[in-house]
Design an enzyme around this catalytic site. Structure first.
Site, PDB file in Angstrom:
ATOM      1  N   ILE A 137       3.119  -9.705   2.033  1.00  0.00           N
ATOM      2  CA  ILE A 137       3.384  -8.077   2.423  1.00  0.00           C
ATOM      3  C   ILE A 137       1.852  -7.628   2.606  1.00  0.00           C
ATOM      4  CG2 ILE A 137       3.980  -6.931   3.916  1.00  0.00           C
ATOM      5  CD1 ILE A 137       7.039  -7.594   3.011  1.00  0.00           C
ATOM      6  N   ARG A 138       0.404  -8.219   3.075  1.00  0.00           N
ATOM      7  CA  ARG A 138      -0.446  -6.814   2.450  1.00  0.00           C
ATOM      8  C   ARG A 138      -0.577  -7.273   1.122  1.00  0.00           C
ATOM      9  NH1 ARG A 138      -0.452  -1.740   2.410  1.00  0.00           N
ATOM     10  NH2 ARG A 138       1.472  -1.810   2.553  1.00  0.00           N
ATOM     11  N   CYS A 180       4.184  -7.280  -5.772  1.00  0.00           N
ATOM     12  CA  CYS A 180       3.085  -6.879  -4.786  1.00  0.00           C
ATOM     13  C   CYS A 180       2.790  -5.705  -5.604  1.00  0.00           C
ATOM     14  CB  CYS A 180       3.874  -6.384  -3.569  1.00  0.00           C
ATOM     15  SG  CYS A 180       2.315  -6.739  -2.556  1.00  0.00           S
ATOM     16  N   ARG A 212      -6.546  -5.901  -4.603  1.00  0.00           N
ATOM     17  CA  ARG A 212      -5.667  -5.571  -3.990  1.00  0.00           C
ATOM     18  C   ARG A 212      -6.195  -6.172  -2.792  1.00  0.00           C
ATOM     19  NH1 ARG A 212      -6.132   0.154  -4.005  1.00  0.00           N
ATOM     20  NH2 ARG A 212      -3.915   0.337  -2.160  1.00  0.00           N
ATOM     21  N   HIS A 228       7.180 -11.316  -2.453  1.00  0.00           N
ATOM     22  CA  HIS A 228       8.825 -10.115  -2.130  1.00  0.00           C
ATOM     23  C   HIS A 228       9.859 -11.100  -2.419  1.00  0.00           C
ATOM     24  CE1 HIS A 228       7.018  -6.111  -1.261  1.00  0.00           C
ATOM     25  NE2 HIS A 228       5.710  -7.274  -0.865  1.00  0.00           N
ATOM     26  N   GLY A 243       5.102  -2.003  -2.652  1.00  0.00           N
ATOM     27  CA  GLY A 243       4.816  -0.827  -2.013  1.00  0.00           C
ATOM     28  C   GLY A 243       3.697  -0.218  -1.852  1.00  0.00           C
ATOM     29  N   GLU A 244       3.097   1.281  -1.903  1.00  0.00           N
ATOM     30  CA  GLU A 244       1.636   1.326  -1.836  1.00  0.00           C
ATOM     31  C   GLU A 244       0.865   1.822  -4.015  1.00  0.00           C
ATOM     32  OE1 GLU A 244      -0.279   0.454   0.453  1.00  0.00           O
ATOM     33  OE2 GLU A 244      -1.539   0.884  -0.794  1.00  0.00           O
ATOM     34  N   SER A 245       0.757   0.527  -3.937  1.00  0.00           N
ATOM     35  CA  SER A 245       0.394   1.317  -5.639  1.00  0.00           C
ATOM     36  C   SER A 245      -0.408   2.530  -6.166  1.00  0.00           C
ATOM     37  CB  SER A 245      -0.585  -0.449  -6.138  1.00  0.00           C
ATOM     38  OG  SER A 245      -1.900  -0.010  -5.612  1.00  0.00           O
ATOM     39  N   GLU A 280      12.644 -10.416  -3.294  1.00  0.00           N
ATOM     40  CA  GLU A 280      13.615  -9.827  -2.938  1.00  0.00           C
ATOM     41  C   GLU A 280      13.835 -10.324  -0.969  1.00  0.00           C
ATOM     42  OE1 GLU A 280      10.619  -8.586  -3.349  1.00  0.00           O
ATOM     43  OE2 GLU A 280      10.341  -6.553  -2.673  1.00  0.00           O
TER      44      GLU A 280
HETATM   45  N1  GLN Z   1      -1.356  -3.128  -0.770  1.00  0.00           N
HETATM   46  C1  GLN Z   1      -0.027  -2.888  -1.243  1.00  0.00           C
HETATM   47  C2  GLN Z   1      -1.481  -2.129  -3.063  1.00  0.00           C
HETATM   48  O1  GLN Z   1      -2.532  -2.396  -2.368  1.00  0.00           O
HETATM   49  C3  GLN Z   1       0.521  -3.603  -1.872  1.00  0.00           C
HETATM   50  C4  GLN Z   1       1.667  -4.051  -0.758  1.00  0.00           C
HETATM   51  C5  GLN Z   1       2.858  -4.278  -1.296  1.00  0.00           C
HETATM   52  O2  GLN Z   1       3.707  -4.291  -2.168  1.00  0.00           O
HETATM   53  N2  GLN Z   1       3.850  -5.002  -0.375  1.00  0.00           N
HETATM   54  O3  GLN Z   1      -0.842  -1.337  -3.083  1.00  0.00           O
END
Ligand code: GLN
Length: 186
Positions: free
Chosen positions: A133-134, A79, A106, A169, A47-49, A171
């Site tokens: 993903i990113r 991630c 990151r 990921h 997700g977004e840390s 999952e």
């Molecule tokens: N880019 C996100 C971050 O820096 C991590 C991306 C992800 O969990 N798929 O938190």
């Protein structure tokens, strides 16, 4: 055996499906009172840390979860979860749980390559699909950390004591071998 899935933000439902597929019972942690339930393992999803870190602090979850991880509770982090565990972030002054002695960069793949899938080797499992993903990458590891997966010479999966941490990921793919490995650790 019961696994707690941190469900503040990001791809937590997919982890619940994967855990159910391998026969593990799970429940969501959304607030402090959820920690009253007994659990034997913890999943930190992607997700977004920054968002997850803020919510962990605001909800008072950071310290009690940190203590469980430190005490040896098995953790599977993917991630953003890897970013939460890392003891150091190369391009960010933040630090969250800090229980995994690695340095993480990151958003290491930039915008163009923000998302991609590949198949590569995971030590002890074999070739598995890996969806990024990113994603972050691991740019430094302490000697005690076991490097389990590399893609194009970049470290994307490590294990250390009770912690499994991945830049990808598992999952989001149908292959369940990472979740099986985690459940067997639990
Ligand atoms: N880019 C996100 C971050 O820096 C991590 C991306 C992800 O969990 N798929 O938190």
């Amino acid at each position: 055996m019961r696994i707690a899935v941190l469900a503040l933000q990001g791809a937590f439902i997919e982890h619940e499906h994967a855990l159910n597929d391998v026969g593990a019972e799970c429940f969501e942690i959304r607030e402090l009172s959820d920690l009253k339930k007994d659990f034997d393992g913890l999943v930190l999803p992607g997700g977004e840390s920054t968002v997850q870190g803020k919510l962990l602090n605001d909800l008072g979850l950071m310290k009690p979860l940190y203590e469980r991880i430190k005490a040896g509770m098995p953790v599977l982090a993917t991630c953003a979860g890897l970013i939460l565990l890392a003891s150091e972030l190369e391009n960010d002054s933040a630090r969250y749980f800090g229980t995994l002695p690695v340095t993480v960069r990151r958003n290491a793949y930039g915008r163009q390559l923000g998302s991609f899938s590949t198949v590569d080797n995971y030590d002890g499992i074999g070739r598995i699909p890996m969806t990024f993903i990113r994603a972050p990458v691991i740019v430094g590891v302490s000697p005690e950390v076991k490097v389990c997966a590399k893609v194009d010479d970049r470290i994307v999966g490590v294990e250390y004591q009770n912690q499994i941490a991945l830049a990808f990921h598992p999952e989001l793919d149908q292959d369940r071998s990472i979740h099986k490995r985690f459940v067997s650790l639990v």
